[in-house]
Scaffold this active site. Structure first.
Site, PDB file in Angstrom:
ATOM      1  N   GLU B 139       5.083   0.342  -9.667  1.00 46.43           N
ATOM      2  CA  GLU B 139       5.336   1.385  -8.683  1.00 46.43           C
ATOM      3  C   GLU B 139       6.177   0.892  -7.509  1.00 46.43           C
ATOM      4  OE1 GLU B 139       1.736   3.016  -7.268  1.00 46.43           O
ATOM      5  OE2 GLU B 139       2.705   4.770  -6.381  1.00 46.43           O
ATOM      6  N   SER B 196       1.670   3.348   1.740  1.00 44.74           N
ATOM      7  CA  SER B 196       1.922   1.939   1.474  1.00 44.74           C
ATOM      8  C   SER B 196       3.059   1.479   2.359  1.00 44.74           C
ATOM      9  CB  SER B 196       2.350   1.732   0.016  1.00 44.74           C
ATOM     10  OG  SER B 196       1.232   1.763  -0.815  1.00 44.74           O
TER      11      SER B 196
END
Lengths: 747, 370
Positions: B139, B196
């Protein structure tokens, strides 16, 4: 329960009673606890219902004094050795109280009636409530309310408690045996980070007494928990929201990493239970969520966020100490737990979340200090008075609601001004890691149980002794009973909440007992016993010296050590001994020698020491027949001796003033001691101050319960007789075994 | 099989999936240079999929194609075509797999490239229900390469990366293109359900700095609970009409103005939802106010954490990406403003036209190319 507390605000109520008692009119003078301005009032917390008040008072209390008689031309044999008198002394005390705002008028009336120094026309106040009660205070007291900056007060207060209160700081560990892990005070408290979680969050870096800086903050704080929590759960009170949260399951509301990754977390090495998205599962209009679950999720969200920001700031400023305060934290195990978790997680264990026992008072203390700048309390040392302070209450749900209410609505802290600052013995190898106490009773449940029972069992005897020490006082019985009651209650509190006053130790149990005795005007219950025993022992001094002098050198060395140890048997604090002393009043030095188990070793081999420092223990046979012959031997070898005794009374321990009289009398009989005193080769002190090469620490209290593990930079001898069979068992010996620990520092 | 650059290319259809916690993002490359020969060879299945996807803007009750994001006449792996962006909620993933199974997707012998946590979570379902193998991609790798790639490609001739000039001045604030020619180092803040934060030092040198669970999912989740809304769009719409100062306690609400001791301006939020401690105020706020406050709370917090990370990592450019910012001008401008204000102009907030993880497919293809 509330009723009782409030009474406390009257002049005679139960809780307040302790202070009032000391200040009741006494024969010979009328003295009220003089609430000397400046004091500060009030600091309303966000709870909106609590006021914290800090004030300074002078407290009158009794002290025991000893005075040498003029013996010239009198028959010494039939006279007591010295005169004991109880005198009044005035000492300074800081009071910090916390109470519901409802009682503010009663409180103001009290202050008005006791306010003595009217030089100051200003009262310092901080916090939201300062506005709220401004008019009332100004009207009632005729003083001008001067508002102080909240954060400045908070930090001033924080510095004060960090410097003055032992075991002020603790780490919280829910899942260990000891919920509260107290930290030893470090001489240097700066720099640190203070994270105050009120309605919002303020992060302040404190570098010195006067230098601090707001380095960041967050709007997500206690107000967010409360406000958003109230919207989500329709629960209005902060405490109730915390209650809800402690029952909920956040995983029903939060999206966890495993909800995103499924079962693959393990193979990917991800922690599936971490929260990926707070409230990530409530992204639907058609599902109901329980109040408890939502409250828990909210609690985690806010705690984690604060912890993360605090860690980021700590990292940026290279700090590893973070103290947390504010109403979000205030004694709530639930939030202390989540904040601790968050700090551990985000700092990877490098930063420790720390909390303060008196966090709720910081603002009031700071405001007080601001006002007291001319008579700066920071220049003195202050000690917590265990008798007058409520102690830390656990507010965890498993503690009875009764106690919770109590801590939430009324609470007090008292600090007495110490006559001199307490400093570490300069001979300690590493003062910063010095922990006096050998056993942490907060930690060691078995030892705690034993010692609490031990102090309980001894209590009746102490109360009896206290009453007997003041035969001329009409109310001695009554006060002794009050003392018994108070100390008994303290012991019960400590059974339930061992962390109430910081780390629980044998020493703190002893101190608490002394504070309670003082509270009820028993400054020295053993004064008469000590007087008698000192008299008896003095009569034997010369024959003991003669018999020692008749021995050969080596034999004498053993005899001296044996005498030192035998003397230490005479300890009224040890039940095994006090039983013997009560039932066999004639029990003497020789009998004590025969009780000893094992034997000591000769100490004085090798070249003489330049100087020796001796911490002596008990009055009577111990100091006179045990310690003094040993002192005399040292002096004869050319070693200078410093004899250090307690400043204040504790059981039958010899006090500094008693040691002066005893030494004077011995000097009159013994030329060695006499010339040593004259030439200042023998010094009597209250604390060690010179630079000795040998340190002798005598007695269970000084050498076993404390200091047993203390490492010194010079030779040291720790000796004591174990007068407690439980402790003897634990150490693997018999009762009346000897501890004789001689240590030479590694070069 | 995947040799590219004129030698060979992946078999159509070209799909990419990003299966997040809340949303599934699907990119589909529609070839526009299909030769007659190819057209003839194209199996019926493939044709119907192409027609279905390109002729609709909504699929079922929850699938949506973002027409405004479409990248037209893009050259990819030697083919020209349009790139389509489609999204649907993650909880409809089983239905999506079911559909794939019914349409005999597996007979196309294609490999579905997927990223996001769901690529792992649903891998087994794809295999058993749809007879499909997923090609899983990291990812963060996709994210970083996607950002760098899209900027090099551009957005239909416009710049992909932009910033807000004068973010602290409502009147003069304007969106301007930003040239990401020398992108390193940069802080990449991806706001999906959670957040994130990555520090990127070069194409292959990046690290995840931290993350927070207070992200888009939190905004949407709290809005659902507080206002009863059911879609992200609805929540944003409400937020755009609300007034958060009724809900939040500002510095001036406490100090009557600026808190000079600490240099805090009166307009700053002192306590998010702080006014909601009072019952009267709880009773007087609207759903729109609550939605706005939620949006402001989450956005400010992300800005604050991003700023601290930028300081700790010594990086002054922060690129905000992620689905949370889709059609969310309020948050973007607030982030730009907050970063500028609290850093005294030292930090710059950058944004991309495309939701970047949508773009991972491009990056994926670029990966096959190289």
């Amino acid at each position: 329960m509330r009723g009782v507390k409030i009474q406390g605000f009257g002049y005679r109520g139960h809780t307040w009673g302790s202070s009032v008692y000391r200040s009741l009119p006494v024969p010979g003078g009328l003295l009220a606890p003089s609430l000397r301005s400046p004091f500060n009032f009030p600091r309303g917390s966000l709870r909106g219902s609590l006021t914290k008040l800090a004030y300074y008072s002078t407290v009158q209390h009794k002290v025991a004094r000893v005075r040498s008689f003029d013996h010239s031309g009198k028959d010494i044999d039939n006279e007591p050795l010295y005169e004991i008198s109880v005198q009044e002394e005035i000492t300074a005390r800081l009071h910090f109280i916390k109470f519901e705002n409802t009682y503010i008028e009663t409180c103001l009336d009290f202050i008005k009636d006791h306010l003595v120094n009217t030089e100051t026309k200003v009262i310092k106040a901080t916090g939201g409530g300062a506005y709220k009660f401004k008019d009332l205070i100004e009207k009632k007291l005729g003083l001008k309310v001067d508002k102080e900056d909240v954060m400045t007060c908070l930090i001033k207060g924080c510095n004060f408690v960090l410097r003055n209160i032992p075991h002020e700081v603790f780490a919280y560990q829910k899942d260990s045996d000891t919920e509260f892990r107290f930290q030893t005070n470090h001489p240097n408290i700066f720099p640190y980070l203070l994270v105050n979680i009120g309605s919002g969050v303020s992060i302040v870096k404190v570098e010195s007494e006067d230098k601090f800086e707001w380095i960041g903050g967050s709007s997500i704080g206690g107000g967010t928990f409360w406000g958003l929590g109230a919207l989500l759960t329709k629960t209005k009170k902060f405490d109730e929201l915390l209650q809800l949260a402690s029952k909920g399951q956040h995983t029903n509301v939060d999206m966890l990493v495993k909800d995103v990754y499924g079962g693959a977390c393990q193979t990917l090495g991800l922690s599936g239970n971490l929260i990926a998205s707070s409230f990530g599962k409530s992204t639907t209009a058609d599902k109901e969520f329980s109040k408890e679950d939502m409250a828990k999720s909210l609690l985690h969200m806010i705690s984690n966020d604060i912890g993360q920001l605090a860690c980021l700031h700590a990292k940026l400023h290279n700090l590893d100490k973070i103290y947390f305060g504010g109403f979000f934290i205030r004694g709530h195990p639930v939030t202390m737990r989540t904040i601790t978790y968050s700090i551990n997680f985000f700092s990877k264990g490098e930063v420790q979340a720390l909390f303060l026992r008196h966090e709720g008072y910081l603002g009031a203390i700071g405001a007080f200090l601001k006002g007291a700048e001319q008579d700066n309390p920071n220049q003195y040392s202050w000690g917590e008075n265990y008798a007058g302070s409520s102690g830390l209450m656990s507010t965890s749900p498993d503690v009875s609601p009764l106690q919770r209410t109590r801590s939430g609505t009324f609470d007090m802290l008292e600090m007495d001004r110490l006559e001199r600052p307490l400093v570490n013995l300069p001979l300690l190898k590493d003062p910063s890691t010095y922990i006096p106490d050998t056993v942490d009773l907060t930690d060691d449940a078995m030892a705690r149980k034993y010692w609490l029972t031990c102090f309980e069992e001894a209590l009746d005897g102490v109360a009896k002794r206290a009453a007997a020490s003041q035969p001329d006082s009409v109310d001695a019985q009554e006060r002794a009973e009050k003392f018994r009651q108070k100390y008994w209650n303290k012991l019960q509190t400590l059974r339930q909440q061992p962390f109430a006053y910081g780390t629980l130790t044998v020493r703190s149990l002893l101190d608490t007992r002394e504070h309670c005795l003082n509270e009820f005007s028993f400054p020295d219950p053993y004064s008469k016993v000590k007087q008698k025993e000192n008299g008896i022992a003095l009569k034997c001094f010369q024959s003991v010296i003669e018999s020692l002098d008749s021995l050969g050198w080596e034999e004498r060395q053993f005899a001296l050590v044996k005498g030192l140890l035998a003397g230490n048997v005479f300890d009224w604090g040890a039940k095994a001994v006090s039983d013997v002393l009560e039932s066999e009043p004639q029990f003497g030095f020789e009998e004590a020698k025969s009780k000893l188990q094992g034997k000591g070793r000769s100490l004085l081999e090798g070249p003489p020491h330049k100087c020796a420092l001796i911490f002596a223990d008990n009055s009577g046979i111990d100091i006179i027949l045990g310690v003094f012959p040993f002192v005399r031997e040292l002096l004869s070898r050319g070693t200078e001796v410093i004899l250090a005794c307690n400043s204040g009374p504790a059981l039958n321990d010899v006090t500094y003033s008693e040691s002066l009289i005893v030494t004077e009398r011995i000097a009159a009989m013994d030329p060695v001691i006499h010339s040593a005193l004259r030439d200042e080769k023998l010094l009597l002190v209250q604390t060690g101050s010179s630079s000795p090469y040998l340190v002798v620490i005598e007695g269970m209290g000084r050498a076993i319960h404390t200091n047993y593990y203390a490492v010194l930079r010079c030779e040291s001898l720790k000796l004591a007789v174990i007068k407690n069979s439980w402790l003897a068992d634990r150490l693997g010996g018999k009762i009346f075994s000897v501890i004789f620990k001689y240590e030479v520092p590694c070069k | 099989m995947f040799l590219i650059n004129g030698q060979s290319q992946p078999i159509f259809p070209w799909f990419g999936l990003d299966i997040g916690g809340t949303l599934v993002k699907l990119v589909y490359f529609e070839p526009k240079d299909i030769t007659a020969e190819e057209e003839e060879e194209e199996v019926e299945n493939l044709k119907s999929i192409r027609k279905y996807l390109t002729s609709n803007v909504a699929y079922g009750s929850t699938g949506i194609r973002d027409v405004h994001l479409e990248l037209r006449e893009l050259t990819l792996c030697g083919r020209k075509g349009n790139l389509h962006f489609i999204r649907f909620p993650t909880h409809d993933m089983p239905a999506f797999i079911q559909m794939g199974s019914e349409k005999h997707f597996s007979s196309l012998h294609t490999t579905l490239c997927a990223t996001g946590g769901g690529a792992y979570k649903f891998e087994q379902d794809f295999r058993t229900m749809g007879d499909l193998e997923l090609c899983k991609l990291d990812e963060l790798d996709c994210l970083v390469k996607g950002v760098l790639y899209i900027d090099s490609v551009g957005f239909n001739g416009r710049s992909e990366c932009y910033y807000f000039e004068n973010p602290t001045d409502a009147e003069r604030c304007q969106k301007l293109p930003f040239n990401l020619e020398n992108p390193y180092p940069l802080l990449l803040v991806n706001i999906g359900s959670g957040v994130s934060i990555l520090a990127v030092y070069s194409k292959d040198n990046y690290k995840r700095v931290t993350g927070t669970s207070l992200g888009g999912g939190t905004f949407f989740g709290l809005c659902c609970l507080l206002t009863g809304c059911s879609t992200f769009e609805e929540a944003l719409e409400m937020a755009s009409h609300g007034d958060s100062t009724k809900v939040d306690k500002l510095v001036r609400d406490i100090y009557g103005g600026d808190y000079e001791r600490f240099g805090l301006p009166g307009w700053a939020v002192a306590s998010s939802f702080g006014n909601m401690m009072s019952k009267e105020k709880r009773d007087s706020v609207s759903k729109e106010d609550l939605a706005r406050a939620t949006l402001i709370t989450i956005t400010n917090n992300i800005g604050s954490i991003a700023r601290m990370c930028a300081l700790n990592e010594n990086i002054n450019r922060v690129v905000f990406v992620g689905n949370f910012l889709r059609i969310n001008t309020i948050s973007m401008r607030l982030l730009a403003y907050a970063l500028d204000y609290w850093s005294k102009g030292q930090l710059k907030a950058l944004f991309l036209e495309h939701e970047v993880k949508f773009l991972f497919k491009i990056c994926l293809m670029a990966k096959y190319k190289s």
